[in-house]
Design a protein around this motif. Sequence first.
Motif, PDB file in Angstrom:
ATOM      1  N   LEU A 191      19.884  63.642  53.535  1.00  0.00           N
ATOM      2  CA  LEU A 191      19.589  62.450  53.080  1.00  0.00           C
ATOM      3  C   LEU A 191      18.062  61.916  53.693  1.00  0.00           C
ATOM      4  CD1 LEU A 191      22.867  60.332  53.358  1.00  0.00           C
ATOM      5  CD2 LEU A 191      21.970  61.715  51.200  1.00  0.00           C
ATOM      6  N   PRO A 192      17.398  61.063  52.850  1.00  0.00           N
ATOM      7  CA  PRO A 192      16.326  60.385  53.321  1.00  0.00           C
ATOM      8  C   PRO A 192      16.750  59.448  54.682  1.00  0.00           C
ATOM      9  CG  PRO A 192      16.552  60.029  51.127  1.00  0.00           C
ATOM     10  CD  PRO A 192      17.761  60.488  51.607  1.00  0.00           C
ATOM     11  N   TRP A 193      15.477  59.656  55.690  1.00  0.00           N
ATOM     12  CA  TRP A 193      16.087  58.972  56.978  1.00  0.00           C
ATOM     13  C   TRP A 193      16.803  57.349  57.151  1.00  0.00           C
ATOM     14  CZ3 TRP A 193      17.235  62.142  60.587  1.00  0.00           C
ATOM     15  CH2 TRP A 193      17.395  61.842  61.751  1.00  0.00           C
ATOM     16  N   SER A 194      16.193  56.547  56.055  1.00  0.00           N
ATOM     17  CA  SER A 194      16.802  55.371  56.076  1.00  0.00           C
ATOM     18  C   SER A 194      18.007  55.393  55.469  1.00  0.00           C
ATOM     19  CB  SER A 194      16.016  54.397  54.823  1.00  0.00           C
ATOM     20  OG  SER A 194      16.020  54.913  53.762  1.00  0.00           O
ATOM     21  N   SER A 195      18.448  56.354  54.578  1.00  0.00           N
ATOM     22  CA  SER A 195      19.822  56.471  54.214  1.00  0.00           C
ATOM     23  C   SER A 195      20.718  57.270  55.135  1.00  0.00           C
ATOM     24  CB  SER A 195      20.064  57.275  52.781  1.00  0.00           C
ATOM     25  OG  SER A 195      18.979  56.655  51.647  1.00  0.00           O
ATOM     26  N   VAL A 196      20.370  57.985  56.011  1.00  0.00           N
ATOM     27  CA  VAL A 196      21.082  58.484  57.136  1.00  0.00           C
ATOM     28  C   VAL A 196      21.382  57.388  58.141  1.00  0.00           C
ATOM     29  CG1 VAL A 196      20.690  60.098  59.098  1.00  0.00           C
ATOM     30  CG2 VAL A 196      19.910  60.789  57.073  1.00  0.00           C
ATOM     31  N   LEU A 197      20.677  56.590  58.610  1.00  0.00           N
ATOM     32  CA  LEU A 197      20.844  55.508  59.386  1.00  0.00           C
ATOM     33  C   LEU A 197      21.923  54.535  59.040  1.00  0.00           C
ATOM     34  CD1 LEU A 197      17.277  54.767  60.945  1.00  0.00           C
ATOM     35  CD2 LEU A 197      18.985  56.345  61.759  1.00  0.00           C
TER      36      LEU A 197
ATOM     37  N   LEU B 262      19.283  67.450  45.697  1.00  0.00           N
ATOM     38  CA  LEU B 262      19.934  66.353  44.814  1.00  0.00           C
ATOM     39  C   LEU B 262      18.741  65.364  44.355  1.00  0.00           C
ATOM     40  CD1 LEU B 262      22.443  65.770  47.741  1.00  0.00           C
ATOM     41  CD2 LEU B 262      22.808  66.622  45.185  1.00  0.00           C
ATOM     42  N   SER B 263      18.835  64.876  43.579  1.00  0.00           N
ATOM     43  CA  SER B 263      18.155  63.600  42.935  1.00  0.00           C
ATOM     44  C   SER B 263      17.774  62.538  43.863  1.00  0.00           C
ATOM     45  CB  SER B 263      18.564  63.073  41.540  1.00  0.00           C
ATOM     46  OG  SER B 263      17.845  61.901  41.312  1.00  0.00           O
ATOM     47  N   PRO B 264      16.466  62.370  44.110  1.00  0.00           N
ATOM     48  CA  PRO B 264      16.002  61.102  45.173  1.00  0.00           C
ATOM     49  C   PRO B 264      17.063  59.846  44.504  1.00  0.00           C
ATOM     50  CG  PRO B 264      14.064  62.375  44.393  1.00  0.00           C
ATOM     51  CD  PRO B 264      15.128  62.898  43.534  1.00  0.00           C
ATOM     52  N   LYS B 265      17.062  59.618  43.680  1.00  0.00           N
ATOM     53  CA  LYS B 265      17.538  58.495  43.101  1.00  0.00           C
ATOM     54  C   LYS B 265      19.054  58.241  43.831  1.00  0.00           C
ATOM     55  CE  LYS B 265      19.227  55.674  39.054  1.00  0.00           C
ATOM     56  NZ  LYS B 265      19.499  55.798  37.532  1.00  0.00           N
ATOM     57  N   ILE B 266      19.925  59.219  43.461  1.00  0.00           N
ATOM     58  CA  ILE B 266      21.220  59.134  43.993  1.00  0.00           C
ATOM     59  C   ILE B 266      21.345  58.910  45.759  1.00  0.00           C
ATOM     60  CG2 ILE B 266      22.125  60.198  41.971  1.00  0.00           C
ATOM     61  CD1 ILE B 266      22.690  62.651  43.544  1.00  0.00           C
ATOM     62  N   MET B 267      20.147  59.283  46.271  1.00  0.00           N
ATOM     63  CA  MET B 267      20.096  59.335  47.841  1.00  0.00           C
ATOM     64  C   MET B 267      19.359  57.972  48.431  1.00  0.00           C
ATOM     65  SD  MET B 267      19.363  63.489  48.925  1.00  0.00           S
ATOM     66  CE  MET B 267      17.849  63.404  48.331  1.00  0.00           C
ATOM     67  N   GLN B 268      18.924  57.196  47.456  1.00  0.00           N
ATOM     68  CA  GLN B 268      17.993  55.911  47.809  1.00  0.00           C
ATOM     69  C   GLN B 268      19.076  55.195  48.493  1.00  0.00           C
ATOM     70  OE1 GLN B 268      18.168  52.912  46.078  1.00  0.00           O
ATOM     71  NE2 GLN B 268      16.493  52.128  47.502  1.00  0.00           N
ATOM     72  N   GLU B 269      18.610  54.605  49.414  1.00  0.00           N
ATOM     73  CA  GLU B 269      19.235  53.742  50.548  1.00  0.00           C
ATOM     74  C   GLU B 269      20.135  52.829  49.657  1.00  0.00           C
ATOM     75  OE1 GLU B 269      18.562  50.547  54.068  1.00  0.00           O
ATOM     76  OE2 GLU B 269      16.950  51.837  53.376  1.00  0.00           O
ATOM     77  N   ALA B 270      19.645  51.854  49.058  1.00  0.00           N
ATOM     78  CA  ALA B 270      20.519  50.570  48.388  1.00  0.00           C
ATOM     79  C   ALA B 270      21.405  51.264  47.374  1.00  0.00           C
ATOM     80  CB  ALA B 270      19.373  49.524  47.689  1.00  0.00           C
ATOM     81  N   PHE B 271      21.215  52.070  46.354  1.00  0.00           N
ATOM     82  CA  PHE B 271      22.071  52.852  45.584  1.00  0.00           C
ATOM     83  C   PHE B 271      23.209  53.451  46.190  1.00  0.00           C
ATOM     84  CE2 PHE B 271      23.620  56.285  43.063  1.00  0.00           C
ATOM     85  CZ  PHE B 271      23.837  55.583  41.743  1.00  0.00           C
TER      86      PHE B 271
ATOM     87  N   LEU C  60      10.789  50.707  49.760  1.00  0.00           N
ATOM     88  CA  LEU C  60      11.728  49.919  49.064  1.00  0.00           C
ATOM     89  C   LEU C  60      12.641  49.409  49.566  1.00  0.00           C
ATOM     90  CD1 LEU C  60      12.131  52.404  46.068  1.00  0.00           C
ATOM     91  CD2 LEU C  60      10.590  50.587  46.026  1.00  0.00           C
ATOM     92  N   GLU C  61      13.033  49.551  50.664  1.00  0.00           N
ATOM     93  CA  GLU C  61      14.165  48.862  51.503  1.00  0.00           C
ATOM     94  C   GLU C  61      13.705  48.096  52.794  1.00  0.00           C
ATOM     95  OE1 GLU C  61      16.996  49.034  50.241  1.00  0.00           O
ATOM     96  OE2 GLU C  61      16.234  50.241  48.594  1.00  0.00           O
ATOM     97  N   GLU C  62      12.398  47.561  52.727  1.00  0.00           N
ATOM     98  CA  GLU C  62      11.895  46.940  53.823  1.00  0.00           C
ATOM     99  C   GLU C  62      12.700  45.614  54.107  1.00  0.00           C
ATOM    100  OE1 GLU C  62      10.104  47.267  56.379  1.00  0.00           O
ATOM    101  OE2 GLU C  62       9.343  49.056  56.057  1.00  0.00           O
TER     102      GLU C  62
ATOM    103  N   VAL D  10      28.955  53.964  47.978  1.00  0.00           N
ATOM    104  CA  VAL D  10      29.777  54.243  49.192  1.00  0.00           C
ATOM    105  C   VAL D  10      30.706  53.025  49.492  1.00  0.00           C
ATOM    106  CG1 VAL D  10      30.050  54.651  51.758  1.00  0.00           C
ATOM    107  CG2 VAL D  10      28.288  55.985  50.066  1.00  0.00           C
ATOM    108  N   VAL D  11      30.312  51.983  49.374  1.00  0.00           N
ATOM    109  CA  VAL D  11      31.141  50.961  49.672  1.00  0.00           C
ATOM    110  C   VAL D  11      31.922  50.324  48.634  1.00  0.00           C
ATOM    111  CG1 VAL D  11      31.016  48.180  50.095  1.00  0.00           C
ATOM    112  CG2 VAL D  11      29.332  49.752  51.136  1.00  0.00           C
TER     113      VAL D  11
END
Length: 515
Positions: free
Chosen positions: A290-296, A344-353, A78-80, A358-359
Amino acid sequence: MAKSNGENGPRAPAAGGSLSGTRESLVQGPDAAAADELSSLGSDSEANGFAERRIDKFGFIVGSQGAEGAPCPLLHRLEEVPLEVLRQRESKWLDMLNNWDKWMAKKHKKIRLRCQKGIPPSLRGRAWQYLSGGKVKLQQNPGKFDELDMSPGDPKWLDVIERDLHRQFPFHEMFVSRGGHGQQDLFRVLKAYTLYRPEEGYCQAQAPIAAVLLMHMPAEQAFWCLVQICEKYLPGYYSEKLEAIQLDGEILFSLLQKVSPVAHKHLSRQKIDPLLYMTEWFMCAFARTLPWSSVLRVWDMFFCEGVKIIFRVGLVLLKHALGSPEKVKACQGQYETIERLRSLSPKIMQEAFLVQEVVELPVTERQIEREHLIQLRRWQETRGELQCRSPPRLHGAKAILDAEPGPRPALQPSPSIRLPPDAPLPSSKAKPKPPKQVQKEQRKQTKASGQLDKTQAPNQAMVVAAAGDACPPQDVSPKDPAPKDPAPQDSAPQDSAHHHSQESLTSQESEDTYL
């Protein structure tokens, strides 16, 4: 010197005995057993039958979502980022990295915005070194890591470190093989830190931090980035008694009251200590959550802006996990609440969200430091003075650069022509220079009369200044007789001055001003 055997909840101790000097133990279950089976096959994944396995863009074995730390492929797709956009970002980051001091001094806000958008994968390791100050540390300590690497190390830490190696991201291609190059480098980095800071030793939460760094840079660079994280970003987190992490737990809980009163009230009613859910989050910088893309993406912002990003991520997760009456009703007891925060719900850990939340969350360094002073005062009133005196933490790359400026680039060459203090600026309407023959005739007439024209004296002084004479123009008297050298020899200073002028000035009018 055991640090603590507690962790985020009731988990079984590691096989082979208790891990002294550690904070949190890792899950022992089917995933760990599978990791042991994979890692026991050899030292290199390609040489032991893993070449045919598909590896995702982060280096994890595809199909290993159940492994702790392995990313979720769906969230990544989803974040490509489009290739054209990625190339543009790479070009911008290359320009910043090649002129780092200039950008940090004048355009730090732009760097922060680009970190929030995400650092290009090809430059992430280099950017982390510059942001953290690890690059400067390496330059200031040449050969230090090699010296530590060659030292034998303290046996009480070496055994613990070696026992933890195969537990760090066991489904990543770097660490899938027991005794492989990834585990060897991880051992070297962690051992070097125990020698660099023997008073702290080793804490198990440092292993995933070092492993993430090794995925992006060589061992020596990863070591100095680890030093910066432990000393500048999260000081005191990995020392004995873990007082710093306990203080930050109280700070997080206090900030939660302003961000999500519903979640704060529920956790207060359940009497759940912050250490039960935030220890692994903060000490591992969410690398195991977190999922790895979110970690980075979180680490990109963390290296730029400091620990406030860790606080913001924790507050966002708590807010969206327990921030509504409906969600609170589903967590009637302590056990249900802890399980909700662990799953935790995957939705709240999803990268874009997550990054957007956070910002936008209004939690600043000033608020964190104010809460730190409040909690520190309460700590001293109830428990006495802190046993571990940690250095003050620095909030991000700008604060680290200001505190520890690196070597500056060489100054640019100075111009060969310098204006006297009282000289007028070059005029764009200056008259064209007369031909050389006219100049020779004028010099012949001047020598015949034995005097220079009064209007030529200032010009002659300017030529002398242009040729590098240190004497100011006012020292040349307009009544001084002209030199009595022959005309051909007299033209040499003029030609030399003209040569310097052409090298330093770009416009014909500027040459007219000085010649």
